[in-house]
Design an enzyme around this catalytic site. Structure first.
Site, short mmCIF file in Angstrom:
data_model
loop_
_atom_site.label_atom_id
_atom_site.label_comp_id
_atom_site.label_asym_id
_atom_site.label_seq_id
_atom_site.Cartn_x
_atom_site.Cartn_y
_atom_site.Cartn_z
N LYS A 1 0.77 -1.10 -0.07
CA LYS A 1 0.23 0.13 -0.16
C LYS A 1 0.88 1.20 -0.07
O LYS A 1 0.79 2.21 -0.80
CB LYS A 1 -0.70 0.32 1.56
CG LYS A 1 -1.90 1.01 1.19
CD LYS A 1 -2.64 0.86 2.56
CE LYS A 1 -3.38 2.33 3.27
NZ LYS A 1 -4.43 1.97 3.92
N GLU B 1 10.68 -4.83 4.32
CA GLU B 1 10.70 -5.89 3.99
C GLU B 1 10.16 -6.09 2.73
O GLU B 1 11.07 -7.00 1.80
CB GLU B 1 9.62 -7.02 5.19
CG GLU B 1 9.66 -7.40 6.17
CD GLU B 1 9.24 -5.89 7.56
OE1 GLU B 1 9.14 -5.39 7.02
OE2 GLU B 1 8.80 -6.85 8.57
N GLU C 1 -4.76 -6.79 14.46
CA GLU C 1 -4.20 -5.78 15.05
C GLU C 1 -5.76 -4.50 14.76
O GLU C 1 -4.94 -4.10 14.89
CB GLU C 1 -3.82 -6.18 13.74
CG GLU C 1 -2.99 -4.47 13.24
CD GLU C 1 -1.46 -5.17 12.11
OE1 GLU C 1 -0.98 -4.74 12.23
OE2 GLU C 1 -2.38 -4.75 11.11
N HIS D 1 -5.60 -34.19 17.31
CA HIS D 1 -4.49 -35.03 17.28
C HIS D 1 -3.90 -33.95 18.34
O HIS D 1 -2.40 -34.51 18.75
CB HIS D 1 -3.62 -35.58 16.75
CG HIS D 1 -4.92 -35.89 16.18
ND1 HIS D 1 -4.76 -37.91 16.43
CD2 HIS D 1 -5.95 -35.65 15.45
CE1 HIS D 1 -5.99 -38.35 15.83
NE2 HIS D 1 -7.06 -37.33 15.38
N LYS E 1 9.46 -0.96 14.51
CA LYS E 1 10.25 -0.48 13.29
C LYS E 1 10.95 0.66 13.11
O LYS E 1 12.25 0.63 12.85
CB LYS E 1 8.89 -0.15 12.11
CG LYS E 1 7.48 -0.85 11.80
CD LYS E 1 7.21 -0.05 10.94
CE LYS E 1 5.82 -0.73 10.28
NZ LYS E 1 5.34 -0.02 9.29
C1 G6Q Z 1 -2.84 -3.68 7.97
C2 G6Q Z 1 -1.15 -2.96 8.48
C3 G6Q Z 1 0.11 -3.94 7.88
C4 G6Q Z 1 0.77 -3.66 6.85
C5 G6Q Z 1 1.84 -3.77 6.09
C6 G6Q Z 1 2.02 -3.78 4.71
O1 G6Q Z 1 -3.61 -3.16 8.82
O2 G6Q Z 1 -1.70 -1.89 8.28
O3 G6Q Z 1 -0.03 -5.60 7.64
O4 G6Q Z 1 -0.85 -4.51 5.20
O5 G6Q Z 1 2.82 -3.68 7.03
O6 G6Q Z 1 2.06 -2.73 4.72
P1 G6Q Z 1 2.12 -2.05 2.42
O7 G6Q Z 1 1.52 -2.28 1.44
O8 G6Q Z 1 2.13 -0.45 3.13
O9 G6Q Z 1 3.60 -2.76 2.46
#
Ligand code: G6Q
Length: 540
Positions: A206, A212, A353, A384, A504
């Protein structure tokens, strides 16, 4: 707003809990023969039997009374209206617009967002068809065989779960892999047997800044260029899913190969946005529409059904009943369908979350329990393993069982066996096996306590006809709205995640300290300083 625990509805529930807490499900069922039939709701292809919960016929009206008193109706309306209900980030919360049929009007600040959603869906569909029919080829002219989604958190768990869940509907000529962890093992193992000439990377982020994902995307870029030798190859082997076109371009992906979404879609609520591109490539645009329609059917049910007959509201309220009145600290999600094996992991993020918070919207510390820990494994495997504790341990663990009348893989009696196990587990949890019954079987007296099941352990059973794309959509939307309901009652903002920031920030400070050529000045606590020194001297 009056603090939750001071409200008349809360106080009424506290008093009611005193009268219910010692009742046994055995007696509740014996006294009310219609219970199993009546305490059930059906919506959007899902049948919920909630009769094996520790409630009387008075409980639900009291819980829905609390929901009314806390303004759940107004909060639902505000979400669907596109209000900026994510107040700490100043954003609307409109993932429901992602699955709205063409022509629906859903507005943010007076702007209808649905046409934009369908424009992206149409571009995704054209792209997905090109990959599926082989017309959109790799740089060397070979068809794409493997799609690797690079993303983490909301940009990984949802699509990874959905691709697995819908494998029976997927094009089996393509394979799908998901790389999320910054641990290079994830990337190396996912790509070691792949041919770069037939691999497509979807960089799903996003923000397009996540450490990562950016590290994995850079490594994928290098891996691709090392093999294909020409920077022009990137355009054929990389696409991006993001809200930030400038950052996508800066990374070197042509924005013609980017699929967008919007800030009113939270990461963990994004699996059916363009973040679902891998899912659409897997199952094709037509089945993807069925998937979206399943979400939408549950959205409409949630938006319009009276609270007493509203599946997400009832499940959300029952969860609150156990967390706040019975002190339940965990919830187990137990899908009896192997295709749903990633579902608990996906739900963990969605729920924890969202509602793993301890201050109210007004910033006051809560004096009640918010989200329990959610966990689970598919049945029958879990039986199990950890079911022992659910049956005979000292904790109360409400369970959600999920099962399908028909299997996608008929094979002898396997499915009947699977179903018999779901029913047996929920029955055993609720009714147990009293000491007298154990003794009557001739069990020696000293062994009787060990073999006694006290029962009275609550569960929901969610049944559906068959796992289809549409049903998966309904199931996901169900839990999204369960989370919404609980967040509204607990007076939380389920749509932010400030709790992930500090780690972070600290890792950004520690990284150069680990990599510095000469001994850095360390100003952490003595434990962290010592660990850094040890890792530095051990080498990497
Ligand atoms: C979800 C969180 C988080 C996010 C990741 C990846 O609601 O905000 O899990 O999806 O940190 O973020 P990006 O999509 O911005 O890489």
């Amino acid at each position: 707003m009056t603090p939750l625990t001071q409200t008349p509805a809360w106080k009424a529930l506290e008093a009611h809990h005193q009268t219910v807490r010692d009742l046994h499900l055995r007696d509740l069922f014996a006294q009310d023969p219609a219970r199993g039939r009546d305490l059930a709701i059906e919506a959007a292809g899902l049948y919920l039997d909630y009769s094996k919960n520790r409630i009387t016929r008075e409980t639900l009206p009291l819980l829905t009374g609390l929901a009314r008193e806390r303004g759940l109706r107004e909060r639902i309306d505000a979400m669907f209206r596109g209000d900026r209900i994510n107040v700490t980030e100043g954003r609307a919360v409109l993932h429901t617009a992602l699955r709205a049929p063409r022509g629906t009007v859903m507005e943010v600040e007076g702007h209808d967002v649905v046409p934009g959603v369908h424009e992206v869906l149409d571009r995704m569909a054209a792209f997905a068809r090109g990959i599926r029919d082989g017309s959109r080829k790799g740089f060397t002219g070979k068809a794409i065989r493997t799609v690797v989604n690079i993303g983490i958190g909301g940009s990984d768990l949802g699509p990874a779960m959905a691709c697995e869940a819908l494998r029976a509907y997927a094009d089996r000529n393509l394979q799908f892999r998901f790389v999320s962890n910054v641990d290079a093992t994830d990337f190396r193992e996912a790509t070691r047997d792949l041919d770069p000439a037939t691999t497509l990377f979807i960089v799903a982020s996003k923000t397009f800044t996540t450490q990562e994902t950016m590290a994995n995307a850079q490594s994928a870029r290098t891996w691709c260029l090392d093999a294909l030798g020409d920077p022009a190859a990137i355009a054929s082997h990389f696409v991006a899913v993001s809200t930030d076109a400038a950052k996508v371009a800066a990374f070197g992906i042509d924005t013609a190969n980017m699929f967008g979404f919007w800030d009113w879609v939270g990461g963990r609520y994004s699996l059916e946005s363009a973040i679902g591109l891998s899912t659409m490539i897997a199952i094709g645009p037509e089945q993807y529409r069925e998937y979206l329609d399943g979400f939408h059917a549950m959205d409409e049910h949630f938006r319009t059904a009276p609270f007493e007959r509203n599946l997400p509201v009832v499940m959300g309220l029952l969860g609150l009943w156990y967390a706040d009145f019975f002190g339940a600290r965990t919830v187990a999600v137990l899908p009896y369908d192997h295709y749903l094996r990633r579902f608990p992991a996906y739900l963990q993020q969605l729920v924890m979350e969202s509602n793993g918070k301890s201050v109210t919207l007004e910033g006051r510390r809560v004096d009640y329990a918010t989200s329990p820990v959610w966990w689970g494994e598919p049945g029958t495997n879990g039986q199990h393993s950890f079911y022992q504790l659910i049956h005979q341990g000292t904790q109360l663990i409400p369970c959600d069982f999920i099962a399908f009348a028909r299997t996608l893989n008929p094979l002898g009696s396997h499915h009947a066996m699977l179903l018999s196990n779901v029913l047996a587990q929920t029955e055993a949890l609720a009714f147990g096996k009293p000491a007298e019954a154990v003794a009557a079987e001739g069990t020696p007296a000293w062994l009787v306590p060990h073999r006694t099941f006290e029962g009275n352990r609550p569960s929901n059973v969610l049944l559906a006809q068959r796992l289809t794309p549409g049903l998966l959509g309904s199931l996901v939307a169900l839990y999204e709205h369960v989370v919404f309901t609980q967040g509204a009652l607990w007076d939380l903002n389920p749509f932010d995640q400030w709790g992930v920031e500090l780690g972070k920030e600290l890792s950004r400070r520690i990284l150069p300290e680990l990599e510095a050529a000469s001994e850095p000045d360390l100003a952490h606590d003595s434990s962290t300083n010592e660990l850094i020194r040890r890792l530095r001297s051990a080498g990497q």
